[in-house]
Scaffold this active site. Sequence first.
Site, PDB file in Angstrom:
ATOM      1  N   ASP A  58       0.503  -1.574   0.001  1.00 24.03           N
ATOM      2  CA  ASP A  58      -0.083   0.150  -0.119  1.00 24.03           C
ATOM      3  C   ASP A  58       0.938   0.939  -0.003  1.00 24.03           C
ATOM      4  O   ASP A  58       1.371   1.143   0.918  1.00 24.03           O
ATOM      5  CB  ASP A  58      -0.800  -0.286   1.158  1.00 24.03           C
ATOM      6  CG  ASP A  58      -2.205  -1.089   1.354  1.00 24.03           C
ATOM      7  OD1 ASP A  58      -1.937  -2.244   0.824  1.00 24.03           O
ATOM      8  OD2 ASP A  58      -3.044  -0.921   2.029  1.00 24.03           O
ATOM      9  N   LYS A  87      -6.485   3.130  -3.143  1.00 21.58           N
ATOM     10  CA  LYS A  87      -7.344   3.003  -2.138  1.00 21.58           C
ATOM     11  C   LYS A  87      -7.415   4.727  -1.436  1.00 21.58           C
ATOM     12  O   LYS A  87      -6.880   5.574  -1.879  1.00 21.58           O
ATOM     13  CB  LYS A  87      -6.726   2.726  -1.377  1.00 21.58           C
ATOM     14  CG  LYS A  87      -6.849   2.513   0.313  1.00 21.58           C
ATOM     15  CD  LYS A  87      -4.962   2.068   0.983  1.00 21.58           C
ATOM     16  CE  LYS A  87      -5.174   1.933   2.184  1.00 21.58           C
ATOM     17  NZ  LYS A  87      -4.314   1.097   3.530  1.00 21.58           N
ATOM     18  N   LYS A 144     -10.055  -0.115  -2.627  1.00 21.65           N
ATOM     19  CA  LYS A 144     -10.201  -0.174  -1.202  1.00 21.65           C
ATOM     20  C   LYS A 144     -10.983   0.938  -0.636  1.00 21.65           C
ATOM     21  O   LYS A 144      -9.533   2.068  -0.096  1.00 21.65           O
ATOM     22  CB  LYS A 144      -9.135  -0.755  -0.629  1.00 21.65           C
ATOM     23  CG  LYS A 144      -9.121  -0.800   0.893  1.00 21.65           C
ATOM     24  CD  LYS A 144      -7.107  -1.382   0.520  1.00 21.65           C
ATOM     25  CE  LYS A 144      -7.148  -1.400   2.597  1.00 21.65           C
ATOM     26  NZ  LYS A 144      -5.870  -2.148   2.919  1.00 21.65           N
TER      27      LYS A 144
END
Lengths: 287, 323
Positions: free
Chosen positions: B155, B223, B259
């Site tokens: 991430d 995300k 996400k």
Amino acid sequence: MTRIDVRKTYKLAIGGAFPRSESGRSYEVTDASGGFLANAAHASRKDARDAVVAARKAFPGWSARTAYNRGQVVYRVAEVLEGRRAQLAEEVQRAEGATRRVSEGLVDAAVDRLVWYAGWADKLAQVVGGTNPVAAPYFDFSVPEPTGVVGVLAPQESSLLGLVSVVAPAVVTGNTVVVAASVRRPLPAVTFAEVLATSDVPGGVVNVLTGLLTDTAPTLASHLDVNALDLTGALGDPDGATALEADAAENLKRVRRPAQDDWATDPGLDRMTWLLETKTVWHPIGT
Amino acid sequence: MPLAASTPHDLAEVAASDAALRRFLHGLPGVDQVGAEARAAMLGTRSIKTSSKAFALDLAVRMVDLTTLEGQDTAGKVRALASKAMRPDPTDPACPPVAAVCVYPDLVTVAKETVRGSGVQVASVATAFPSGRASLEVKLADVRAAVASGADEVDMVIDRGAFLTGRYLQVFEEIEAVLAACSREDGSRAHLKVILETGELQTYDSVRRASWLAMLAGGDFIKTSTGKVSPAATLPVALVMLEAVRDFREATGRMVGVKPAGGIRTAKDAIKHLVVVNEVAGPDWLDPAWFRFGASSLLNDLLMQRTKQRTGRYSGPDYVTLD
């Protein structure tokens, strides 16, 4: 000139707010002779669940307060209730069909009961706790602690004095409460919730649900996050009370069975002590 | 909708220069703020009950990236979390495992040891998370270390400062560089999730642009947030991002995951997001491979709701782990 009536909307009291029932339902409340009084919210299972969540959230803060402070707060409730004596006397009168003089007496008794319990707040630990004599080098002492979230079915007949008599002992010992008010006489309970909201009781310590018990009582009885269940309000329904007790057994809740109470007499310590857990500490000394 | 002028061929050209990239991103249609918020609110009122709710709860459990990103994290806490990821509800064998555990790079080894063989992925934040304020070499070293320790997913955070000042090509190239750093020796590659930190992007238009930028640069997932900035994931932001991945697939044929992370604490919030996924992006995204929740406390609420569905009794925090 004639005024338009400003009618009061009776709502639930959950977490310091006064929401309508999540279900949108309401039901008619009548006075003792069957005349229409008001519409009250008919709490659903989800309202009961929300009330338990609010009570659980309020518990750490409320139980961590000093007993002295809780006593002060309950005394403050008595002060505010005294100030709304006339309004509550009228509501009790219409709900219970008593005379004005009798209902004023009931409100006074409720105020006195609050003062009485407020006084007990910081004295109970001395009475039910204490040091224990042990034959070993330990300083051994027991202190009472609140049990947690308490579900209460308030008495069906005594709409204010009975309600105060079941709620005050639970609150003054540091528990938080979800109380299902008298089904046919719920209005004084809602007004009492307003009294609590305008005194120093933190939101969520006392949550008031109105409406039929068919939804709220089984939810409180089976909810795994409720620690004790007071079935006082199920007095007229022994089968229902037994079913609720069976539901409550799942997570070993403390259960208080319905019994005929006389609200006019000195209540004794029993309604406080059944909601206490005793913590005993063995503190090594000497050698 | 948006790409009347864009074919896959054109998209290859958009990153040729800063000017071309800016022209493309600013050519994206603006987001109707009121419309997006109203639509998200409207979809949030959908009633999901009984069997649909049971399905949604299980799906949401499978989509959770169980996250712990605190300075006080220890190996013990990560092991406990990883064990919980594999068996979220030990009292119910039918409870599925979560998608992944998400930790800081230095704890990847610990997490990986614990979840080995279970199918639970290990995600690691990297690139000087959460601020992203470090030189590119440091960020890339961070990524390589995470991948070398065995992270299945990385991430990364984008450089919001560069994005907000309009240096889009710099952000683009940084994502490409991180993507390259995700490669393993055996030729495979760790999945890359690009954190846009929408709480710092100010407008929905910026969210749409950042989403396209991240997808064009090759991110596998976009995300919403690090979880360290408030507001974190909100429903309208998720809606804008889901529109972006839907349009991106239409334009290029490549599917990108979404996400939302941070601020999703209740099963009800999670179900609202699933409704938005289904209505905006489509049922293809209703899969842990394409939609994840970055969360920690959400899982406990999902488990309590599952227990309620199974037993008819409301559960309480005494019956789930403290973490």
